[in-house]
Design a protein around this motif. Structure first.
Motif, PDB file in Angstrom:
ATOM      1  N   GLN A  53      -0.559  -2.972  -3.752  1.00 16.39           N
ATOM      2  CA  GLN A  53      -1.342  -3.135  -2.527  1.00 16.39           C
ATOM      3  C   GLN A  53      -2.692  -3.802  -2.799  1.00 16.39           C
ATOM      4  O   GLN A  53      -3.248  -3.668  -3.890  1.00 16.39           O
ATOM      5  CB  GLN A  53      -1.597  -1.766  -1.872  1.00 16.39           C
ATOM      6  CG  GLN A  53      -0.341  -1.064  -1.402  1.00 16.39           C
ATOM      7  CD  GLN A  53      -0.616   0.363  -0.951  1.00 16.39           C
ATOM      8  OE1 GLN A  53      -1.533   1.021  -1.429  1.00 16.39           O
ATOM      9  NE2 GLN A  53       0.184   0.835  -0.020  1.00 16.39           N
ATOM     10  N   ARG A 194      -9.818  -1.505   8.784  1.00 22.70           N
ATOM     11  CA  ARG A 194      -8.859  -2.181   9.661  1.00 22.70           C
ATOM     12  C   ARG A 194      -7.746  -2.846   8.852  1.00 22.70           C
ATOM     13  O   ARG A 194      -6.635  -3.030   9.360  1.00 22.70           O
ATOM     14  CB  ARG A 194      -9.591  -3.227  10.504  1.00 22.70           C
ATOM     15  CG  ARG A 194      -8.822  -3.730  11.708  1.00 22.70           C
ATOM     16  CD  ARG A 194      -9.701  -4.570  12.616  1.00 22.70           C
ATOM     17  NE  ARG A 194     -10.147  -5.790  11.962  1.00 22.70           N
ATOM     18  CZ  ARG A 194      -9.407  -6.903  11.895  1.00 22.70           C
ATOM     19  NH1 ARG A 194      -8.200  -6.930  12.421  1.00 22.70           N
ATOM     20  NH2 ARG A 194      -9.872  -7.985  11.298  1.00 22.70           N
ATOM     21  N   ARG A 195      -8.046  -3.189   7.603  1.00 22.65           N
ATOM     22  CA  ARG A 195      -7.066  -3.847   6.736  1.00 22.65           C
ATOM     23  C   ARG A 195      -6.283  -2.854   5.878  1.00 22.65           C
ATOM     24  O   ARG A 195      -5.587  -3.255   4.948  1.00 22.65           O
ATOM     25  CB  ARG A 195      -7.777  -4.857   5.821  1.00 22.65           C
ATOM     26  CG  ARG A 195      -8.509  -5.967   6.548  1.00 22.65           C
ATOM     27  CD  ARG A 195      -7.595  -6.793   7.419  1.00 22.65           C
ATOM     28  NE  ARG A 195      -6.513  -7.398   6.655  1.00 22.65           N
ATOM     29  CZ  ARG A 195      -5.484  -8.038   7.184  1.00 22.65           C
ATOM     30  NH1 ARG A 195      -5.380  -8.126   8.481  1.00 22.65           N
ATOM     31  NH2 ARG A 195      -4.556  -8.561   6.414  1.00 22.65           N
ATOM     32  N   LYS A 196      -6.371  -1.586   6.194  1.00 20.41           N
ATOM     33  CA  LYS A 196      -5.634  -0.561   5.431  1.00 20.41           C
ATOM     34  C   LYS A 196      -4.140  -0.869   5.457  1.00 20.41           C
ATOM     35  O   LYS A 196      -3.557  -1.072   6.519  1.00 20.41           O
ATOM     36  CB  LYS A 196      -5.884   0.815   6.052  1.00 20.41           C
ATOM     37  CG  LYS A 196      -5.093   1.939   5.392  1.00 20.41           C
ATOM     38  CD  LYS A 196      -5.353   3.271   6.098  1.00 20.41           C
ATOM     39  CE  LYS A 196      -4.515   4.389   5.488  1.00 20.41           C
ATOM     40  NZ  LYS A 196      -4.763   5.682   6.170  1.00 20.41           N
ATOM     41  N   PRO A 197      -3.492  -0.938   4.289  1.00 23.56           N
ATOM     42  CA  PRO A 197      -2.051  -1.211   4.245  1.00 23.56           C
ATOM     43  C   PRO A 197      -1.279  -0.168   5.036  1.00 23.56           C
ATOM     44  O   PRO A 197      -1.613   1.025   5.015  1.00 23.56           O
ATOM     45  CB  PRO A 197      -1.720  -1.125   2.748  1.00 23.56           C
ATOM     46  CG  PRO A 197      -3.013  -1.426   2.063  1.00 23.56           C
ATOM     47  CD  PRO A 197      -4.069  -0.818   2.939  1.00 23.56           C
ATOM     48  N   SER A 198      -0.248  -0.607   5.753  1.00 22.21           N
ATOM     49  CA  SER A 198       0.518   0.307   6.608  1.00 22.21           C
ATOM     50  C   SER A 198       1.202   1.430   5.828  1.00 22.21           C
ATOM     51  O   SER A 198       1.444   2.511   6.360  1.00 22.21           O
ATOM     52  CB  SER A 198       1.573  -0.483   7.396  1.00 22.21           C
ATOM     53  OG  SER A 198       2.441  -1.182   6.509  1.00 22.21           O
ATOM     54  N   ASP A 199       1.484   1.168   4.533  1.00 25.13           N
ATOM     55  CA  ASP A 199       2.154   2.185   3.733  1.00 25.13           C
ATOM     56  C   ASP A 199       1.197   2.956   2.814  1.00 25.13           C
ATOM     57  O   ASP A 199       1.629   3.681   1.918  1.00 25.13           O
ATOM     58  CB  ASP A 199       3.270   1.557   2.895  1.00 25.13           C
ATOM     59  CG  ASP A 199       2.777   0.423   2.001  1.00 25.13           C
ATOM     60  OD1 ASP A 199       1.664  -0.093   2.248  1.00 25.13           O
ATOM     61  OD2 ASP A 199       3.504   0.058   1.055  1.00 25.13           O
ATOM     62  N   LYS A 201      -1.090   5.914   1.698  1.00 23.29           N
ATOM     63  CA  LYS A 201      -1.012   7.346   1.995  1.00 23.29           C
ATOM     64  C   LYS A 201      -2.263   8.065   1.502  1.00 23.29           C
ATOM     65  O   LYS A 201      -2.983   7.578   0.642  1.00 23.29           O
ATOM     66  CB  LYS A 201       0.237   7.945   1.344  1.00 23.29           C
ATOM     67  CG  LYS A 201       1.551   7.363   1.881  1.00 23.29           C
ATOM     68  CD  LYS A 201       2.744   7.978   1.189  1.00 23.29           C
ATOM     69  CE  LYS A 201       4.046   7.402   1.732  1.00 23.29           C
ATOM     70  NZ  LYS A 201       5.237   7.978   1.057  1.00 23.29           N
TER      71      LYS A 201
END
Length: 225
Positions: A53, A194-199, A201
């Protein structure tokens, strides 16, 4: 690592057990700065990222602090004229590619139209290691040359996470008002979140700190900002 007397004195004024608001952190960074030059204020964010990531984008800082960037534009025809009219420092196509291959690097940021990337791609080994390679992700590969130059002149900067998950960039000068430093910091923080990866955790944002070029880091409580 051994620090000098001035750094040690500055460190004594920072409560290492406390997390400050952005405005309080900015005021403290200004207070403890001790260099004879106008130190740069830097924002560091430690993110929880997997090796696969990354976080990368650009943001326009509301409060400018750096000298105007020397912008080079790779473009032909009408787009070259658009670049000149918009105030680009240097404009050209294969002539600039060859000039850079010859060792010339007298510019701060490079922008290219998509049709130029076949030629500009040959500069990958040169521009890539300096972080100057035009890239669609940073909006420096575009046909909207006028818009890109306008944002760059307004203070658009790039942020990207390194291999350890840290985003580190300059957001101001010690000579600036603390509220302006804090405003720049908040804008960057919001864009990074806002750019936090969707996966991604868990707690994405591990820690945030402000510091000056020579001074100690001041931890920021992001929940209060």
């Amino acid at each position: 690592m051994k620090h000098g007397k001035k750094y040690t004195e500055a460190l004594k004024q920072v409560d290492r057990t406390k997390q400050y608001t952005f405005i309080d952190a900015a005021e403290l960074v200004k207070k403890v700065a001790f260099a004879k030059f106008d130190e740069t204020v830097e924002l560091s964010m430690n993110l929880s990222l997997k090796k696969s990531q990354s976080v990368r984008d650009t943001v326009v800082l509301p409060n400018q602090f750096a000298a105007e960037k020397r912008v080079l534009v790779f473009a032909k025809g009408d787009k070259a004229q658009e670049a000149l009219d918009a105030g680009a420092t240097y404009v050209g196509d294969t002539d600039l590619v060859e000039k850079i291959r010859g060792g010339w690097m007298d510019f701060d940021v490079a922008v290219a139209t998509p049709d130029m990337m076949k030629d500009v791609g040959r500069l990958g080994p040169i521009l890539g290691r300096r972080g100057l390679m035009p890239n669609p992700k940073t909006q420096t590969v575009t046909f909207d040359i006028k818009g890109a130059l306008a944002e760059l002149k307004q203070g658009r900067v790039e942020f990207r996470s390194d291999k350890t998950g840290v985003v580190h960039l300059a957001i101001g000068k010690v000579s600036m008002d603390a509220d302006k430093i804090a405003e720049n910091a908040r804008i960057v923080l919001h864009e990074v979140l806002r750019r936090k990866p969707s996966d991604a955790k868990g707690d994405f944002l591990k820690s945030v700190a402000l510091s000056s070029t020579m001074g100690p880091g001041v931890m920021v409580d992001v929940k209060e900002n």
